[in-house]
Design a protein around this motif. Structure first.
Motif, mmCIF file in Angstrom:
data_model
loop_
_atom_site.group_PDB
_atom_site.id
_atom_site.type_symbol
_atom_site.label_atom_id
_atom_site.label_comp_id
_atom_site.label_asym_id
_atom_site.label_seq_id
_atom_site.Cartn_x
_atom_site.Cartn_y
_atom_site.Cartn_z
ATOM 1 N N GLY A 7 1.363 -1.257 -0.436
ATOM 2 C CA GLY A 7 0.363 -0.124 -0.183
ATOM 3 C C GLY A 7 0.320 1.590 -0.004
ATOM 4 N N PHE A 8 -0.180 2.317 0.375
ATOM 5 C CA PHE A 8 0.479 3.599 -0.072
ATOM 6 C C PHE A 8 0.843 4.100 1.293
ATOM 7 C CE2 PHE A 8 -1.522 3.509 -3.848
ATOM 8 C CZ PHE A 8 -0.953 3.834 -4.982
ATOM 9 N N VAL A 9 1.701 4.960 1.569
ATOM 10 C CA VAL A 9 2.723 5.360 2.897
ATOM 11 C C VAL A 9 2.943 6.488 2.656
ATOM 12 C CG1 VAL A 9 3.734 4.790 4.924
ATOM 13 C CG2 VAL A 9 3.902 2.530 3.386
ATOM 14 N N SER A 10 1.845 7.534 3.930
ATOM 15 C CA SER A 10 2.476 8.579 4.354
ATOM 16 C C SER A 10 2.421 9.028 6.369
ATOM 17 C CB SER A 10 1.092 9.493 3.957
ATOM 18 O OG SER A 10 -0.075 9.234 4.085
ATOM 19 N N GLY A 11 3.120 10.047 6.334
ATOM 20 C CA GLY A 11 3.594 10.530 7.264
ATOM 21 C C GLY A 11 4.880 9.888 7.701
ATOM 22 N N ILE A 12 6.096 9.778 7.025
ATOM 23 C CA ILE A 12 7.470 9.400 7.063
ATOM 24 C C ILE A 12 8.217 10.511 7.619
ATOM 25 C CG2 ILE A 12 8.928 8.659 5.710
ATOM 26 C CD1 ILE A 12 7.628 6.933 3.954
ATOM 27 N N GLU A 13 8.120 11.784 6.708
ATOM 28 C CA GLU A 13 9.221 12.609 7.294
ATOM 29 C C GLU A 13 8.486 13.515 8.389
ATOM 30 O OE1 GLU A 13 8.426 15.628 3.779
ATOM 31 O OE2 GLU A 13 9.688 14.316 2.481
ATOM 32 N N MET A 14 7.167 13.201 9.159
ATOM 33 C CA MET A 14 7.124 13.871 10.582
ATOM 34 C C MET A 14 7.482 12.521 11.161
ATOM 35 S SD MET A 14 2.724 14.486 11.437
ATOM 36 C CE MET A 14 2.987 16.021 10.876
ATOM 37 N N GLY A 15 7.079 11.760 11.814
ATOM 38 C CA GLY A 15 8.151 10.522 11.683
ATOM 39 C C GLY A 15 9.098 10.544 11.764
ATOM 40 N N ALA A 16 10.044 11.561 11.247
ATOM 41 C CA ALA A 16 11.731 11.288 11.127
ATOM 42 C C ALA A 16 12.093 12.466 11.674
ATOM 43 C CB ALA A 16 11.907 11.534 9.334
ATOM 44 N N ARG A 17 11.173 13.292 12.167
ATOM 45 C CA ARG A 17 11.482 14.965 12.726
ATOM 46 C C ARG A 17 10.763 14.735 14.224
ATOM 47 N NH1 ARG A 17 8.436 17.243 8.329
ATOM 48 N NH2 ARG A 17 6.514 17.584 9.248
ATOM 49 N N LEU A 18 10.314 13.195 14.399
ATOM 50 C CA LEU A 18 10.195 12.951 16.015
ATOM 51 C C LEU A 18 11.472 11.930 16.792
ATOM 52 C CD1 LEU A 18 5.998 13.122 15.467
ATOM 53 C CD2 LEU A 18 7.476 13.933 16.813
ATOM 54 N N PHE A 19 11.218 11.482 15.255
ATOM 55 C CA PHE A 19 12.709 10.562 15.830
ATOM 56 C C PHE A 19 13.873 11.244 16.435
ATOM 57 C CE2 PHE A 19 10.990 6.878 13.775
ATOM 58 C CZ PHE A 19 10.436 6.353 14.477
ATOM 59 N N LYS A 20 14.085 12.640 15.113
ATOM 60 C CA LYS A 20 15.219 13.450 15.727
ATOM 61 C C LYS A 20 15.102 14.546 16.475
ATOM 62 C CE LYS A 20 16.330 13.289 11.035
ATOM 63 N NZ LYS A 20 16.571 14.344 9.609
ATOM 64 N N GLU A 21 13.801 14.453 17.323
ATOM 65 C CA GLU A 21 13.661 15.563 17.941
ATOM 66 C C GLU A 21 13.857 15.082 19.686
ATOM 67 O OE1 GLU A 21 11.928 19.689 19.983
ATOM 68 O OE2 GLU A 21 12.152 18.513 17.563
ATOM 69 N N VAL A 22 13.798 13.499 19.624
ATOM 70 C CA VAL A 22 13.887 12.921 20.971
ATOM 71 C C VAL A 22 15.588 11.962 20.905
ATOM 72 C CG1 VAL A 22 11.620 12.542 21.599
ATOM 73 C CG2 VAL A 22 13.762 10.985 20.533
ATOM 74 N N GLY A 23 15.975 13.213 19.849
ATOM 75 C CA GLY A 23 18.343 12.616 19.437
ATOM 76 C C GLY A 23 17.880 11.312 19.598
ATOM 77 N N LEU A 24 17.160 11.027 18.346
ATOM 78 C CA LEU A 24 18.126 9.049 17.600
ATOM 79 C C LEU A 24 18.129 9.864 16.482
ATOM 80 C CD1 LEU A 24 14.300 6.909 18.161
ATOM 81 C CD2 LEU A 24 16.337 7.030 19.315
ATOM 82 N N GLN A 25 18.679 9.258 16.290
ATOM 83 C CA GLN A 25 19.529 9.187 14.454
ATOM 84 C C GLN A 25 19.279 8.695 13.179
ATOM 85 O OE1 GLN A 25 23.455 7.042 14.180
ATOM 86 N NE2 GLN A 25 24.021 7.855 12.280
ATOM 87 N N VAL A 26 18.713 9.576 12.602
ATOM 88 C CA VAL A 26 17.763 9.157 11.627
ATOM 89 C C VAL A 26 18.815 7.624 10.277
ATOM 90 C CG1 VAL A 26 15.775 9.125 9.256
ATOM 91 C CG2 VAL A 26 15.413 10.343 11.695
ATOM 92 N N THR A 27 18.929 6.669 10.093
ATOM 93 C CA THR A 27 19.448 5.793 9.573
ATOM 94 C C THR A 27 18.854 5.866 8.288
ATOM 95 O OG1 THR A 27 19.351 4.364 10.268
ATOM 96 C CG2 THR A 27 20.726 5.382 11.251
ATOM 97 N N GLY A 28 17.484 5.693 7.747
ATOM 98 C CA GLY A 28 16.517 5.510 6.544
ATOM 99 C C GLY A 28 15.148 5.745 6.475
ATOM 100 N N ILE A 29 15.326 6.590 5.537
ATOM 101 C CA ILE A 29 14.018 7.215 5.202
ATOM 102 C C ILE A 29 13.372 6.861 3.477
ATOM 103 C CG2 ILE A 29 15.078 9.678 5.245
ATOM 104 C CD1 ILE A 29 12.483 10.964 6.452
ATOM 105 N N GLY A 30 12.275 6.642 4.236
ATOM 106 C CA GLY A 30 11.282 6.599 2.724
ATOM 107 C C GLY A 30 10.725 7.769 2.186
ATOM 108 N N LYS A 31 9.988 8.076 1.288
ATOM 109 C CA LYS A 31 8.773 8.712 0.364
ATOM 110 C C LYS A 31 7.945 9.018 0.550
ATOM 111 C CE LYS A 31 8.559 11.849 -3.639
ATOM 112 N NZ LYS A 31 8.748 11.520 -5.377
ATOM 113 N N ASP A 32 7.601 9.761 1.440
ATOM 114 C CA ASP A 32 6.031 9.963 1.760
ATOM 115 C C ASP A 32 5.009 9.482 0.484
ATOM 116 O OD1 ASP A 32 5.028 10.553 4.151
ATOM 117 O OD2 ASP A 32 5.958 12.395 4.302
ATOM 118 N N GLY A 33 3.828 8.961 0.856
ATOM 119 C CA GLY A 33 3.059 9.413 -0.690
ATOM 120 C C GLY A 33 3.301 7.775 -1.699
ATOM 121 N N ASP A 34 4.645 7.129 -1.696
ATOM 122 C CA ASP A 34 4.923 6.009 -2.340
ATOM 123 C C ASP A 34 4.506 4.630 -1.292
ATOM 124 O OD1 ASP A 34 6.378 7.795 -4.152
ATOM 125 O OD2 ASP A 34 8.609 7.117 -3.501
ATOM 126 N N PHE A 35 4.696 3.867 -2.773
ATOM 127 C CA PHE A 35 3.403 2.451 -2.728
ATOM 128 C C PHE A 35 4.642 1.632 -2.031
ATOM 129 C CE2 PHE A 35 2.942 -2.117 -3.979
ATOM 130 C CZ PHE A 35 1.587 -2.295 -3.674
#
Length: 225
Positions: A7-35
């Protein structure tokens, strides 16, 4: 974080920002709205267990909520395309309090337009308003004169009401719970009166009946998915 089914996934960029907000290192991120296929990683972060547990459930909820909206909108737009229609899918303001940005972003990624981001964007005349007005048709005429820069949208429950408000100068006629046959007949009559009037179809439109409504030649299909 990965998709449990295709299916299509969205909310990825927002999730990445929240991870970074608490000090986590984002090591992989997909594109919002992609299948994404089931099991495919959409977002990855690393850090201490304490930091992960402080935020991962919030990110999961955002991804699930957003992706649900995106997939439902995609299903509707696919039916509109199959009907060879130029109609747009418009999403309503029926979102949980505090989630407007999340909801609208997810809908846009699915191919929708925003019905309205706020009540001040247009003049709405629904039944809830008309019951307090002695002469609602005259009130619409007056509003048209007093607010020439704003679109006036009137919700109607039958053809007769729709014709009245077209003559009164309404820019948008929102047909509430018309069946496809009645809506198609109304669109023809409305265009014969004023070709510039916008016809919205609303009420119960979803991914099981969007094809039939797209065939009516309505301009916009309004849905809360």
């Amino acid at each position: 974080m990965f998709s449990k089914k295709d299916g299509f996934v969205s909310g990825i960029e927002m999730g990445a920002r929240l991870f970074k907000e608490v000090g986590l290192q984002v090591t992989g991120i997909g594109k919002d709205g992609d299948f994404y296929s089931a099991g495919q990683t959409v977002l990855e972060a690393r850090g201490s267990a304490e930091k992960i547990h402080s935020i991962y459930k919030t990110v999961q909820n955002i991804l699930e909520y957003s992706s649900g909206i995106t997939n439902r909108v995609r299903a509707i737009t696919k039916q509109i395309e199959a009907a060879n229609s130029k109609a747009k899918v418009a999403v309503t303001r029926k979102h949980f309090p505090g989630t407007k940005t999340i909801s609208l972003n997810a809908a846009l990624l699915g191919g929708a337009i925003v019905h309205r981001a706020g009540l001040s964007e247009s003049i709405l005349v629904f039944d809830q308003h008309r019951v307090f007005c002695k002469d609602p048709v005259s009130a619409v005429r007056m509003a048209k004169k007093q607010e020439p820069e704003k679109k006036i949208a009137v919700e109607v429950e039958n053809e007769e009401e729709g014709i009245q408000y077209i003559h009164a100068g309404a820019d948008i006629i929102q047909c509430e719970r018309f069946n496809p046959e009645a809506l198609k007949a109304f669109v023809v009559k409305a265009r014969n009166i004023r070709n510039d009037v916008i016809i919205n179809a609303a009420g119960g439109i979803n991914d099981t009946n969007a094809y039939e409504y797209a065939l009516t030649c309505a301009d916009v299909l309004v849905t809360s998915c």
